[in-house]
Design an enzyme around this catalytic site. Structure first.
Site, mmCIF file in Angstrom:
data_model
loop_
_atom_site.group_PDB
_atom_site.id
_atom_site.type_symbol
_atom_site.label_atom_id
_atom_site.label_comp_id
_atom_site.label_asym_id
_atom_site.label_seq_id
_atom_site.Cartn_x
_atom_site.Cartn_y
_atom_site.Cartn_z
ATOM 1 C CG ASN A 1 51.329 16.653 36.953
ATOM 2 O OD1 ASN A 1 50.580 16.636 35.972
ATOM 3 N ND2 ASN A 1 51.799 17.780 37.444
ATOM 4 C CB SER B 1 57.999 19.808 29.525
ATOM 5 O OG SER B 1 58.061 19.529 28.134
ATOM 6 C CB THR B 2 58.917 25.117 29.224
ATOM 7 O OG1 THR B 2 58.190 25.556 30.380
ATOM 8 C CG2 THR B 2 59.257 26.331 28.364
ATOM 9 N N GLY C 1 56.039 22.407 24.966
ATOM 10 C CA GLY C 1 55.105 23.506 24.708
ATOM 11 C C GLY C 1 55.612 24.485 23.663
ATOM 12 C CB CYS D 1 53.196 22.903 36.607
ATOM 13 S SG CYS D 1 51.472 23.296 36.977
ATOM 14 C CD GLU E 1 49.596 24.904 33.737
ATOM 15 O OE1 GLU E 1 50.740 25.310 34.079
ATOM 16 O OE2 GLU E 1 49.081 23.890 34.192
#
Length: 487
Positions: A156, A233-234, A237, A288, A254
């Site tokens: 992004n 993405s979580t 992550g 984000c 992050e």
């Protein structure tokens, strides 16, 4: 339109001790706005990653031993070249990533600032002198390089979010293996590799290998990689965090966010809706820090919703390579389908579309949803698209509870005419960054950046925080004469 990268040195290649063919083959670069093929990149395999890490490990010691002013000079030259090549890099950011031209220009300038900041790091104090209870002992705690840092960057803001880790890691004496997303492999990877190559970075210190999940997994699991810096993405992550935890490897995560703008009853409606529109619709909401929840006091909720919808309807959507638009295309069909499903399901549960809600191809109209309540997909999920869901509250306590009801904790904004009221509320919301009378999408290169909860593991990027993020602390004690112990 023809392949605009076919004559470039990076065409179909990766950067790993020079430009070479990838064992993982090649990947077509597809322009989201048109669906046309505009380039070819090499895609790394696990073998490519292993070769890069072995090479980086060999090159790192000499790079760490390079005098700080020489490391800084290379980073400054990279910054200069980045600016010089802005037209080319920005064009790829627009064509490859669907960025509008103003967004691409801002991102490049912010990356230039990141490089300049990183170039200043090596001349800062790299340790501290501590007192000792032992007569004649000197205690030094100093920061030493980690070794090889693996950076996994998103599509992004590929230039800024890659360089946010690459530049300080290099400045502090680490070697780096950067794995950009294949959807941003040119703008967020290969063009940056060329910048560093031409800036004089020694061979082997930086490797740039676009790739998919297999390459990323190989980088995370490699025993010679001392740290992973991941932005994404979580869900991914969490998986990376688990692997790094088992390997006792340093990791900076992050991750996602479901960021709220809180609009109190005394807020300036014009300013608040301007901020809300920018926070939700900038770069098609694919950020984000996107404003994913608009929490508005009941007494002004209708006025806020109407004005925000007016702003949304006034935004132009189209191909940013051809027209001066506010919003470009979403990155791919999968993202569009997910976003549209969130909107349609929320509407079926009682939300109302005040603006937008439609799309043509990958171009999704800026959308305002009223009547969004906890439990609805538009409230609970990270949308990552140009959607502004509005939820009503009655008291400050309720607003704080709503902000904190999300597992995410990246950013929040509070609009009020009382700075002290905003400051008091900021201390009670569980997010890493709070902006009073501003919006949620903020970044300053010298200020520590990061989230709480499902938005990250407490790592911070920016300014002095970089020093501790991309190094390890080493304690050295010295005595002129050895101690005599009773044994």
């Amino acid at each position: 339109m023809s392949n605009i990268g076919e004559s470039q040195v990076w065409n179909g290649r990766i950067f790993s001790e020079g430009w070479k063919a990838a064992k993982g083959g090649t990947h077509d670069v597809i322009e989201p706005a048109t669906g046309e093929r505009i380039g070819v990149i090499g895609t790394g395999s696990p073998e490519d990653i292993d070769n890069a890490v072995v090479s980086a490990t060999k090159a790192q010691a000499a790079w760490a031993a390079t005098p700080f002013d020489q490391r800084a000079a290379i980073l400054r030259e990279a910054a200069r070249l980045l600016k010089e090549r802005a037209p080319e890099i920005n064009e790829w950011n627009v064509r490859e990533c669907g960025s509008t031209r103003p967004k691409a220009e801002w991102e490049l300038h912010a990356t230039f600032e990141q490089l300049q900041m990183a170039a200043a790091i090596p001349m800062q104090p790299d340790g501290a002198l501590y007192p000792s209870a032992m007569p004649g002992r000197i205690n030094i705690c100093r920061q030493v390089p980690i070794g090889v840092v693996g950076v996994i960057a998103p599509w992004n803001f590929p230039i800024l979010l890659g360089m946010r880790s690459v530049a300080p890691a290099l400045a502090l004496g680490n070697a780096v293996v950067l794995k950009p997303d294949t959807q941003s492999g040119v703008a967020g990877g290969l063009l940056l590799a060329k910048v560093f190559e031409d800036a004089g970075l020694p061979a082997g210190v930086l490797h740039v290998i676009p790739g998919g999940p297999a390459a990323g997994d190989a980088l995370v699991r490699h025993p010679k990689v001392g740290m992973i810096s991941f932005t994404g993405s979580t869900a991914v992550g969490r998986a990376i965090g688990e692997i790094c935890g088992r390997m006792l490897k340093k990791v900076a995560l992050e991750l996602g966010g479901n960021n709220a703008i809180v609009v109190l009853e005394d807020a300036d409606i014009e300013a608040a809706t301007s901020n809300g529109a920018w926070g939700s619709f900038l770069h098609q909401g694919q950020i984000c820090m996107q404003t994913g929840r608009h929490l508005v006091h009941r007494s002004i909720a209708q006025q806020y919703a109407q004005r925000l919808a007016e702003r949304a309807r006034n935004l132009a959507v189209g191909n940013p390579a051809k027209d001066p638009v506010h919003l470009g295309p979403l990155i791919n069909q999968k993202q569009l389908d997910r976003i549209d499903n969130i909107v349609q399901q929320s509407v079926s549960e009682g939300a109302t579309v005040l603006a937008g809600g439609k799309h043509v191809g990958l171009f999704y109209e800026p959308t305002v949803l009223a009547g969004v309540k906890p439990g609805m997909p538009a409230y609970e999920q990270e949308i990552f698209g140009p959607i502004a869901p509005i939820t009503v509250f009655d008291t400050d306590e309720e607003a704080i509870d709503l902000v904190n009801s999300s597992e995410y904790g990246l950013a929040a904004a509070i609009h009020t005419q009382s700075m002290s009221r905003g400051l008091a509320m900021s201390s009670r919301v569980r997010v890493g960054m709070v902006h009073v009378n501003d919006q949620t999408v903020n970044n300053e290169f010298h200020v520590p950046f990061g989230g709480m909860g499902a938005s990250g593991n407490g790592g911070r990027f920016g300014g002095p925080a970089n020093v501790h993020e991309f190094t390890q602390t080493q304690w050295v004690s010295l005595m002129d004469k050895p101690i005599q112990y009773p044994f």
